[in-house]
Design a protein around this motif. Structure first.
Motif, mmCIF file in Angstrom:
data_model
loop_
_atom_site.group_PDB
_atom_site.id
_atom_site.type_symbol
_atom_site.label_atom_id
_atom_site.label_comp_id
_atom_site.label_asym_id
_atom_site.label_seq_id
_atom_site.Cartn_x
_atom_site.Cartn_y
_atom_site.Cartn_z
ATOM 1 N N MET A 309 52.718 141.888 66.740
ATOM 2 C CA MET A 309 51.949 142.783 65.866
ATOM 3 C C MET A 309 52.231 144.253 66.148
ATOM 4 O O MET A 309 51.892 145.113 65.353
ATOM 5 C CB MET A 309 50.445 142.520 66.033
ATOM 6 C CG MET A 309 50.048 141.096 65.747
ATOM 7 S SD MET A 309 48.247 140.753 65.850
ATOM 8 C CE MET A 309 47.766 141.490 67.418
ATOM 9 N N GLY A 310 52.843 144.541 67.303
ATOM 10 C CA GLY A 310 53.153 145.915 67.678
ATOM 11 C C GLY A 310 54.389 146.416 66.947
ATOM 12 O O GLY A 310 54.976 145.703 66.129
ATOM 13 N N PRO A 311 54.814 147.653 67.250
ATOM 14 C CA PRO A 311 55.911 148.261 66.486
ATOM 15 C C PRO A 311 57.230 147.486 66.541
ATOM 16 O O PRO A 311 57.948 147.440 65.543
ATOM 17 C CB PRO A 311 56.063 149.649 67.093
ATOM 18 C CG PRO A 311 55.060 149.788 68.167
ATOM 19 C CD PRO A 311 54.195 148.575 68.205
ATOM 20 N N GLU A 312 57.542 146.844 67.678
ATOM 21 C CA GLU A 312 58.833 146.127 67.751
ATOM 22 C C GLU A 312 58.857 144.917 66.832
ATOM 23 O O GLU A 312 59.803 144.709 66.072
ATOM 24 C CB GLU A 312 59.136 145.705 69.187
ATOM 25 C CG GLU A 312 59.722 146.822 70.026
ATOM 26 C CD GLU A 312 60.128 146.324 71.415
ATOM 27 O OE1 GLU A 312 61.044 145.476 71.498
ATOM 28 O OE2 GLU A 312 59.518 146.773 72.396
ATOM 29 N N GLY A 313 57.802 144.100 66.912
ATOM 30 C CA GLY A 313 57.728 142.917 66.047
ATOM 31 C C GLY A 313 57.659 143.312 64.586
ATOM 32 O O GLY A 313 58.362 142.751 63.735
ATOM 33 N N GLN A 314 56.820 144.310 64.283
ATOM 34 C CA GLN A 314 56.694 144.774 62.899
ATOM 35 C C GLN A 314 58.031 145.308 62.363
ATOM 36 O O GLN A 314 58.357 145.097 61.204
ATOM 37 C CB GLN A 314 55.612 145.852 62.794
ATOM 38 C CG GLN A 314 54.218 145.292 62.577
ATOM 39 C CD GLN A 314 53.954 144.942 61.099
ATOM 40 O OE1 GLN A 314 53.944 145.787 60.225
ATOM 41 N NE2 GLN A 314 53.747 143.663 60.839
ATOM 42 N N ALA A 315 58.791 146.000 63.233
ATOM 43 C CA ALA A 315 60.093 146.538 62.808
ATOM 44 C C ALA A 315 61.078 145.408 62.502
ATOM 45 O O ALA A 315 61.881 145.514 61.569
ATOM 46 C CB ALA A 315 60.653 147.470 63.874
ATOM 47 N N ILE A 316 61.005 144.313 63.255
ATOM 48 C CA ILE A 316 61.900 143.171 63.009
ATOM 49 C C ILE A 316 61.576 142.536 61.652
ATOM 50 O O ILE A 316 62.462 142.230 60.858
ATOM 51 C CB ILE A 316 61.827 142.147 64.169
ATOM 52 C CG1 ILE A 316 62.451 142.765 65.438
ATOM 53 C CG2 ILE A 316 62.536 140.846 63.796
ATOM 54 C CD1 ILE A 316 62.223 141.979 66.717
ATOM 55 N N PHE A 317 60.282 142.362 61.367
ATOM 56 C CA PHE A 317 59.900 141.839 60.043
ATOM 57 C C PHE A 317 60.302 142.824 58.940
ATOM 58 O O PHE A 317 60.779 142.434 57.884
ATOM 59 C CB PHE A 317 58.390 141.570 59.973
ATOM 60 C CG PHE A 317 57.961 140.315 60.673
ATOM 61 C CD1 PHE A 317 58.486 139.084 60.302
ATOM 62 C CD2 PHE A 317 57.025 140.345 61.692
ATOM 63 C CE1 PHE A 317 58.103 137.903 60.933
ATOM 64 C CE2 PHE A 317 56.628 139.178 62.338
ATOM 65 C CZ PHE A 317 57.160 137.954 61.960
#
Length: 402
Positions: A309-317
């Protein structure tokens, strides 16, 4: 000695199960998140529980009923699950987290809450934008839509773009989707219910609410610049009408970027027009991630959840480009969402207002509200005559039922 050391290291490794649905084309971001997370958390191994949408819920519901199931899950209808006690409240974890959770639109979090506690964060938002056919605008000598547009600009352009042969419309100015009417209501400074998630009262029968419903009816019946929702069952949906050049503008979501790529004309994307007084609103709602209350590894489950849910995961989505990321105010996430017209989608996501997600909504919509709206949109009645006290009394009676 070495064998003992190796077993010691393995004994400290936790296996977490993460469940998600999705077609093959939707899976690469999930797989990338797992690879990166395992690389940076060598003590945690991720096991996947994947199923297509249709089979996903049967399995998950059975597991949760048995007080078991995945540690972290992709989920919708969060208030329903939270009310059964199967989701872990995240407030304590969020308080200690270093992530700036204010980079999510706070309105979108409404469907991840129950009783003031938060149970998850959205992956994406079903943002609506105005697609427009540049060739049609050029031909009609109409200036392209801008972020200054209001309803009156939409109407004026649609009138100039509509083409007729006698009584027959050969091109509509705009094609609308019948489930997006709450956005017009919000843009006019009104609401349909007092709370999108915990409704206690019907609020559409106000002058501003009635005016919004009538505006949609007028586009169809008075100005005849939009096809009726009834006729779209034969003519085709917004995607088909826009692709074929039968509608010069349409309001729909990011999933259409790929569909319209092959259109035979030049097109663009603009923000939704604001309401008459300049209020901007968009549709809010999306699936997201939560923690199982029965997890045996909550500290590790939070590490995975925080990463997703943080910026890294959100950026991957975001990078996958198929859905507008919910963390729309984070610079890394914005940069990763590299699709045509990305700025328009991200700015519109920041204007998202929740559509209606309370438990009795579907019943109220299908039996009481939709029949009243249909009378306006089919040209059989004026909004003020059907969105009235009698309708409000009937809907409120259903809301009061235990």
């Amino acid at each position: 000695g070495l064998a003992a050391l190796a077993t010691g290291a393995l004994a400290q490794q936790t296996t977490l199960t993460w469940s998600y649905w999705g077609d093959p084309g939707e899976l690469p971001p999930f797989e990338e998140i797992i690879k990166n997370f395992e690389a940076s958390h060598p003590n945690i191994k991720i096991q996947v529980q994947h199923a297509p949408w249709s089979g996903y819920w049967t399995q998950l519901d059975a597991q949760l009923a048995a007080k078991a199931g995945p540690d972290v899950m992709f989920i919708t209808n969060v208030p329903t699950y939270a009310s059964r006690g199967v989701l872990e409240p995240l407030d304590g974890y969020l308080a200690k987290s270093k992530v700036d959770w204010g980079q999510y639109n706070p309105d979108l979090l409404g469907i991840f809450k129950l009783g003031g506690k938060i149970y998850g964060y959205p992956r994406d938002n079903d943002t609506t934008v105005l697609y427009y056919n540049k060739d049609a605008f050029d031909e009609a000598k109409v200036a392209y839509p801008t972020d200054k547009w209001r309803w009156s600009d939409l109407l004026a352009a649609a009138q100039k773009l509509t083409k007729r042969q006698g009584d027959r419309v050969t091109r509509y100015g705009v094609a609308l989707e019948d489930n997006k009417w709450p956005v017009f209501v919000y843009q006019n400074g009104a609401t349909a219910f007092d709370d999108p998630v915990n409704a206690t009262k019907f609020t559409l029968n106000t002058p501003k609410g009635i005016e919004a419903i009538q505006f949609i009816g007028d586009l169809i019946n008075k100005y005849k610049v939009a096809p009726s929702f009834q006729s779209m069952k034969q003519l085709g949906d917004t995607t088909q009408l826009f692709s074929s050049g039968l509608a010069a503008m349409t309001m729909t979501n990011a999933a259409r970027l790929g569909t319209f790529k092959d259109a035979k004309f030049k097109w663009g994307v603009a923000p939704l027009p604001a309401g008459p007084t300049g209020i901007r609103a968009n549709s809010g709602g999306g699936a997201g991630f939560a923690m199982n209350a029965y997890s045996q590894h909550k500290a590790e489950a939070w590490q995975l959840l925080e990463y997703i849910m943080g910026p890294e995961g959100q950026a991957i989505f975001a990078k996958s480009g198929t859905a507008v990321p919910a963390m729309s105010k984070n610079p890394t996430v914005r940069a990763a969402f590299d699709v045509p017209f990305a700025e328009v989608f991200l700015n519109e996501t920041a204007n998202a207002k929740l559509l209606y997600f309370f438990p009795k909504y579907v019943q109220i919509r299908d039996t009481l509200l939709q029949p009243a709206l249909d009378l306006v949109w089919n040209g059989q009645a004026q909004a003020k005559d059907v969105i009235n006290q009698a309708l409000a009394d009937k809907i409120n009676a259903v809301l009061q039922q235990k």
